[in-house]
Design an enzyme around this catalytic site. Structure first.
Site, PDB file in Angstrom:
ATOM      1  N   ARG A 146       0.847  -1.038   0.046  1.00 11.11           N
ATOM      2  CA  ARG A 146       0.122  -0.225   0.139  1.00 11.11           C
ATOM      3  C   ARG A 146       0.932   1.290  -0.063  1.00 11.11           C
ATOM      4  O   ARG A 146       2.089   1.203   0.523  1.00 11.11           O
ATOM      5  CB  ARG A 146      -0.747   0.002   1.020  1.00 11.11           C
ATOM      6  CG  ARG A 146      -2.018  -1.386   1.378  1.00 11.11           C
ATOM      7  CD  ARG A 146      -2.775  -1.032   2.695  1.00 11.11           C
ATOM      8  NE  ARG A 146      -3.549  -2.187   2.784  1.00 11.11           N
ATOM      9  CZ  ARG A 146      -3.387  -3.444   3.383  1.00 11.11           C
ATOM     10  NH1 ARG A 146      -2.094  -3.528   4.060  1.00 11.11           N
ATOM     11  NH2 ARG A 146      -4.375  -4.240   3.713  1.00 11.11           N
ATOM     12  N   LYS A 170      -2.023  -2.019   7.924  1.00  8.25           N
ATOM     13  CA  LYS A 170      -3.085  -1.492   8.681  1.00  8.25           C
ATOM     14  C   LYS A 170      -3.061  -1.881  10.141  1.00  8.25           C
ATOM     15  O   LYS A 170      -2.693  -3.192  10.527  1.00  8.25           O
ATOM     16  CB  LYS A 170      -4.301  -1.796   8.132  1.00  8.25           C
ATOM     17  CG  LYS A 170      -4.764  -1.126   6.701  1.00  8.25           C
ATOM     18  CD  LYS A 170      -6.107  -1.692   6.199  1.00  8.25           C
ATOM     19  CE  LYS A 170      -6.288  -0.793   4.992  1.00  8.25           C
ATOM     20  NZ  LYS A 170      -7.587  -0.832   4.419  1.00  8.25           N
ATOM     21  N   HIS A 239      -2.701   2.666  -5.820  1.00  9.52           N
ATOM     22  CA  HIS A 239      -3.550   1.564  -5.521  1.00  9.52           C
ATOM     23  C   HIS A 239      -3.780   0.825  -6.880  1.00  9.52           C
ATOM     24  O   HIS A 239      -3.953  -0.576  -6.690  1.00  9.52           O
ATOM     25  CB  HIS A 239      -4.772   1.999  -4.938  1.00  9.52           C
ATOM     26  CG  HIS A 239      -5.315   1.003  -3.928  1.00  9.52           C
ATOM     27  ND1 HIS A 239      -4.807   0.724  -2.652  1.00  9.52           N
ATOM     28  CD2 HIS A 239      -6.500   0.001  -4.052  1.00  9.52           C
ATOM     29  CE1 HIS A 239      -5.402  -0.299  -2.313  1.00  9.52           C
ATOM     30  NE2 HIS A 239      -6.451  -0.602  -2.965  1.00  9.52           N
ATOM     31  N   ARG A 242      -1.068  -1.801  -7.087  1.00 12.53           N
ATOM     32  CA  ARG A 242      -1.386  -2.845  -6.126  1.00 12.53           C
ATOM     33  C   ARG A 242      -2.519  -3.843  -6.782  1.00 12.53           C
ATOM     34  O   ARG A 242      -2.314  -5.181  -6.684  1.00 12.53           O
ATOM     35  CB  ARG A 242      -2.028  -2.402  -4.812  1.00 12.53           C
ATOM     36  CG  ARG A 242      -2.356  -3.380  -3.689  1.00 12.53           C
ATOM     37  CD  ARG A 242      -2.880  -2.487  -2.413  1.00 12.53           C
ATOM     38  NE  ARG A 242      -3.336  -3.475  -1.410  1.00 12.53           N
ATOM     39  CZ  ARG A 242      -2.778  -4.303  -0.498  1.00 12.53           C
ATOM     40  NH1 ARG A 242      -1.717  -4.265  -0.583  1.00 12.53           N
ATOM     41  NH2 ARG A 242      -3.666  -4.816   0.350  1.00 12.53           N
ATOM     42  N   HIS A 265      -4.104  -9.079   3.382  1.00 12.30           N
ATOM     43  CA  HIS A 265      -5.626  -8.996   3.467  1.00 12.30           C
ATOM     44  C   HIS A 265      -5.998  -9.706   4.856  1.00 12.30           C
ATOM     45  O   HIS A 265      -5.279 -10.801   4.882  1.00 12.30           O
ATOM     46  CB  HIS A 265      -6.374  -9.515   2.418  1.00 12.30           C
ATOM     47  CG  HIS A 265      -6.323  -8.510   1.045  1.00 12.30           C
ATOM     48  ND1 HIS A 265      -6.557  -8.686  -0.115  1.00 12.30           N
ATOM     49  CD2 HIS A 265      -6.266  -7.188   1.049  1.00 12.30           C
ATOM     50  CE1 HIS A 265      -6.761  -7.813  -0.829  1.00 12.30           C
ATOM     51  NE2 HIS A 265      -6.454  -6.890  -0.268  1.00 12.30           N
ATOM     52  N   TYR A 274     -10.146 -10.165  -7.129  1.00  9.30           N
ATOM     53  CA  TYR A 274      -9.055 -10.448  -8.100  1.00  9.30           C
ATOM     54  C   TYR A 274      -9.364 -11.517  -9.072  1.00  9.30           C
ATOM     55  O   TYR A 274      -8.893 -11.516 -10.280  1.00  9.30           O
ATOM     56  CB  TYR A 274      -7.626 -10.233  -7.624  1.00  9.30           C
ATOM     57  CG  TYR A 274      -7.317  -9.262  -6.985  1.00  9.30           C
ATOM     58  CD1 TYR A 274      -7.082  -7.826  -7.777  1.00  9.30           C
ATOM     59  CD2 TYR A 274      -7.169  -8.934  -5.726  1.00  9.30           C
ATOM     60  CE1 TYR A 274      -6.978  -6.660  -6.928  1.00  9.30           C
ATOM     61  CE2 TYR A 274      -6.892  -7.974  -4.852  1.00  9.30           C
ATOM     62  CZ  TYR A 274      -6.874  -6.535  -5.508  1.00  9.30           C
ATOM     63  OH  TYR A 274      -6.607  -5.398  -5.024  1.00  9.30           O
TER      64      TYR A 274
END
Length: 293
Positions: A146, A170, A239, A242, A265, A274
């Site tokens: 990210r 995150k 992004h 990404r 994730h 995806y």
């Protein structure tokens, strides 16, 4: 009954005339639908199956899920009003679920386009800004990290001996991402030039010319400017790179769970979008290649 409901919206709920017109349009459309199906039907006698069939007819005409849900919401509001006023004996709409809104598929740069950008010398100079930009774009594409993760990288997070990066994602969760020989070579060349330009020790891996950590806006701008040289995508952001990483990995045989871990994730369900992207690519290939498609 519709007129009573519209008066309720106007005078008791103080809704705007535009809102009232929108409700009326939805309700008249539904009424016309069930009357055309069976002239004996009324608001008191329609059931949930009729409502579902009406929604399906809208979807068949190409209406978006958001539009169908808006119409369903109007019918639900009407039935709640009618039931409270004793105008109908039951509310068939409360058990009807609206269609799920489709999430837009992630945009990505084609492999030949990103390869062209990274491998074409004419796109790059030898100045610090160019070397840094190429390194950043290669790193985004090679790791799928990210924007905030890249900006937060420190030189100590790069382990050249093990060919891996320690990334803080995150909620301060850390993960390790492997990298290959090309990234090693480009990173080492960038770091050597950075040390020359900055002229003093710095903790941050990617820096401004004065040694301060590079900013979000600077990275966003350089990615947008360089991607515009090879793609016509409207969105040209970190992004997107990404997304490009994830799509390339799946297209070239990587497992979904492996891609999930690399992207950081929490759930594989997040990564599954995806697979829809790669299936759309397969659909296009099939349509263009098969003589009976």
């Amino acid at each position: 009954m519709i007129e009573k409901f519209l008066d309720y919206l106007r005078y008791e709920r103080n809704r705007s005339e535009l809102t009232v017109e929108c409700y009326e349009r939805c309700l008249r459309d539904f009424e016309s639908y069930f009357k055309n199906r069976d002239s004996q039907l009324s608001w008191e006698s329609v059931d949930s199956d009729i409502i579902r069939d009406w929604m399906e007819s809208m979807m068949d005409k190409g209406d978006m899920a958001s539009s169908v849900n808006k119409n369903l919401s109007a019918v639900r509001s009407f039935f709640r009003f009618a039931l409270a006023r004793g105008l109908v004996k039951h509310d068939p709409s409360h058990i009807v679920k609206g269609p799920k809104k489709q999430k837009p598929l992630p945009q990505f740069v084609r492999e030949n386009e990103i390869d062209k950008l990274i491998d074409t010398p004419e796109y790059w100079g030898n100045e610090y800004n160019d070397v840094r930009a190429r390194t950043i774009i290669l790193l985004f594409y090679s790791t799928g990290m990210r924007l905030a993760e890249l900006i937060g990288l420190n030189s100590s997070d790069v382990d050249f001996a093990s060919h891996q990066l320690k990334v803080t994602g995150k909620r301060n969760k850390q993960r390790v991402i492997p990298f290959g020989e090309e990234v090693e070579e480009v990173l080492q060349g960038y770091i050597a030039l950075r040390d020359q330009v900055v002229g003093c020790p710095t903790e941050a891996l990617f820096t401004q010319e004065d040694g301060g950590r590079i900013t979000r806006s600077r990275v966003q701008r350089l990615v947008r400017e360089h991607l515009s040289q090879v793609t016509t995508l409207k969105k040209r952001s970190p992004h997107v790179l990404r997304h490009t990483f994830a799509t390339a990995m799946l297209n070239n045989g990587a497992g979904l769970e492996s891609v999930r871990k690399l992207l950081g994730h929490e759930s594989v369900a997040t990564t599954e979008i995806y697979t829809h992207t790669t299936f759309e690519q397969l659909r296009k290939v099939y349509k263009n290649a098969h003589p009976r498609a």
